[in-house]
Design an enzyme around this catalytic site. Structure first.
Site, short mmCIF file in Angstrom:
data_model
loop_
_atom_site.label_atom_id
_atom_site.label_comp_id
_atom_site.label_asym_id
_atom_site.label_seq_id
_atom_site.Cartn_x
_atom_site.Cartn_y
_atom_site.Cartn_z
N ILE A 85 0.86 -1.20 0.00
CA ILE A 85 0.00 0.00 0.00
C ILE A 85 0.89 1.24 0.00
CG2 ILE A 85 -1.84 1.28 1.17
CD1 ILE A 85 -2.68 -1.29 2.56
N SER A 90 -0.71 7.54 6.62
CA SER A 90 -1.81 8.33 7.18
C SER A 90 -3.10 8.05 6.42
CB SER A 90 -1.49 9.83 7.14
OG SER A 90 -1.57 10.33 5.83
N GLY A 91 -4.19 8.62 6.93
CA GLY A 91 -5.47 8.63 6.24
C GLY A 91 -5.95 7.26 5.77
N TYR A 268 -4.70 18.21 -9.28
CA TYR A 268 -5.05 17.01 -8.48
C TYR A 268 -6.18 16.24 -9.15
CZ TYR A 268 -7.28 14.25 -4.80
OH TYR A 268 -7.86 13.22 -4.08
#
Ligand code: NDP
Ligand code: PMR
Length: 393
Positions: A85, A90-91, A268
């Site tokens: 991964i 985080s997140g 983004y």
């Protein structure tokens, strides 16, 4: 029997009995094992690469990564799955790592740019040491991506599932910033870094003997203009790809894929369109021959994550309640982690080429992508230009 085996083995050699198959509006300034006599267990040396003060360090730990056991009745139990991964510090990435590690059926390779942050995050999430390995990966450097692939191969872990999760979002940047190779940072990291990583690791995925091999690239609603969220300006639009074709360098060309002026929020969203197009192009080129499941997803609006760290403080304050009470699109980090963990391991989510989403009851469904994010010709072009940019063609 399995219990007895586990009791006599050291913790690092404990075997896992698996019941299930793993086949299983600008201005946005405001919101701006069963055990038999034939157990083959291998002790492998694992190197965990950490980087401190710019020095890559190697640590050696021992564990039993791959134990496939034939039970006397001929029934096979499943070895532990091995999943990489990216951005698991985080997140969503961390929550997914935790959800998978907790099952005891997965070993998570956390591919992170900040080794210490990742180690602290794994510890504070309560992840047991034997369930994860941290390896250094900076997606904003293609050299680092290649180094990660070498390190991963040397580590001896099989690759059963790759999750391209890491991302940066730079909505308030006035000027573009660039990756080590000079690509605009958001598209360079979110798309090109992952493009090279997944192309290089495709062979490794193909070699895996795991019942369901998967390559997952995290997409988003905001890159899909067939939704309300995707219509909040600036909208994603790759145009005719002229900026991408010229290398996004911002020197004698635009840092934006469509060749326009720099806009961090648009960059983004464009990068997420590239992520979703890449997943479909992988599906078209490789699913039939390799049996790998290629998938993308929108995990819900995880309004509390570090993704919004560059946004203004007022946005960070108001965005979670706005998503919770107004749009009702809010999802907690824990819930989003369960969703992505489902796409990694749920035996019912093996269909390839799918963009997964979840309804209000948190049930998964196959969602529709926008016209641009499902444009096969554009996907082919993005693929071909990207392979030149990352040095694969
Ligand atoms: P976070 O900022 O919490 O996580 C992003 C991760 O990416 C961090 O671990 C970060 O590392 C890592 N990362 C950033 N740059 C690099 C790099 N150059 N090399 C390696 N890792 C890097 O955000 P989220 O958890 O929200 O985002 C995860 C994914 O979910 C992204 O793909 C995002 O687009 C997607 N998503 C998020 C939504 C949301 O509402 N939050 C909605 C839809 C999709 P570090 O910890 O070192 O900063
Ligand atoms: Mg959005 C159903 C409505 C919905 C959903 C699910 C999202 C998700 N957003 C919705 C609506 C709106 N947003 C509306 C009506 C507005 C105008 C007030 C709005 C605004 C807004 C901003 C300024 N939203 C945002 C921003 C961001 O900066 C976030 C973004 O675009 O990041 C790229 C964002 C998001 N809204 C979402 C989601 C999931 C995001 C994070 C985007 C992502 O990770 O892709």
């Amino acid at each position: 029997m399995a219990l007895q085996a586990a009791a006599v083995l050291p913790p690092a050699l404990s075997l896992h009995k698996e019941a299930k198959s793993g086949a299983s509006f600008r201005d946005s300034s405001l919101f701006g094992d069963s055990f038999s006599g034939h157990v083959k267990a291998e002790l492998r040396c694992k190197r965990e690469y950490g980087r401190r003060d710019g020095v890559v360090r190697a640590q050696v730990t021992t564990s039993a990564p791959s134990v496939t056991v034939a039970a006397p009745g001929g029934k096979k139990t499943l070895r532990k799955g091995s999943v990489v991964i990216t951005g698991a510090s985080s997140g969503l990435g961390l929550a997914t790592a935790k959800a998978l590690a907790e099952t005891g059926k997965w070993h998570v390779i956390m591919a992170c740019r900040d080794f210490l942050k990742a180690e602290r995050a794994a510890k504070s999430a309560g992840m047991a040491k034997e369930n994860y390995t941290i390896m250094h990966l900076d997606l904003a450097s293609l050299d680092s991506v290649r180094q990660f692939v070498d390190n991963f191969r040397q580590s001896g872990w099989p690759l059963d599932v790759l999750v391209c999760n890491a991302a940066v979002y730079l909505p308030t940047a006035k000027e573009p910033t660039f990756t080590a190779e000079g690509f605009e940072l958001s598209v360079g990291t979110n798309h090109l870094g992952h493009f090279l990583l997944s192309r290089l690791l495709l062979d490794d995925l193909e070699k895996s003997d795991y019942p369901s091999k998967r390559l997952i690239i995290v997409g988003s609603i905001t890159g899909n203009t067939n939704t309300l969220a995707g219509n909040v300006p600036p909208k994603a639009n790759l145009g005719d790809l002229r900026g991408l074709a010229r290398g996004l360098s911002g020197l004698n060309s635009s840092p934006m894929i469509d060749g326009g002026d720099f806009d961090g929020a648009k960059a983004y969203k464009d990068s997420k369109v590239c992520n979703m197009l890449t997943m479909q192009e992988f599906h078209r080129r490789y699913h039939e021959d390799t049996g790998i499941t290629f998938a993308s997803l929108y995990p819900g609006c995880i309004a509390t994550t570090g993704l919004f760290r560059e946004h203004i403080p007022l946005f960070r304050l108001l965005f979670p309640p706005f998503q919770k009470y107004i749009t009702k699109g809010f999802v907690s980090e824990e819930e989003s982690g369960k969703r992505l963990a489902q796409v990694v391991s749920d035996p019912s989510l093996t269909k390839s080429g799918v963009y997964w989403s979840w309804n209000k009851e948190s049930a998964s469904f196959e969602n529709r992508l926008s016209e641009e994010a499902s444009d096969a010709e554009k996907a082919r072009k993005v693929w071909e230009i990207s392979e030149k940019l990352v040095g694969l063609a």
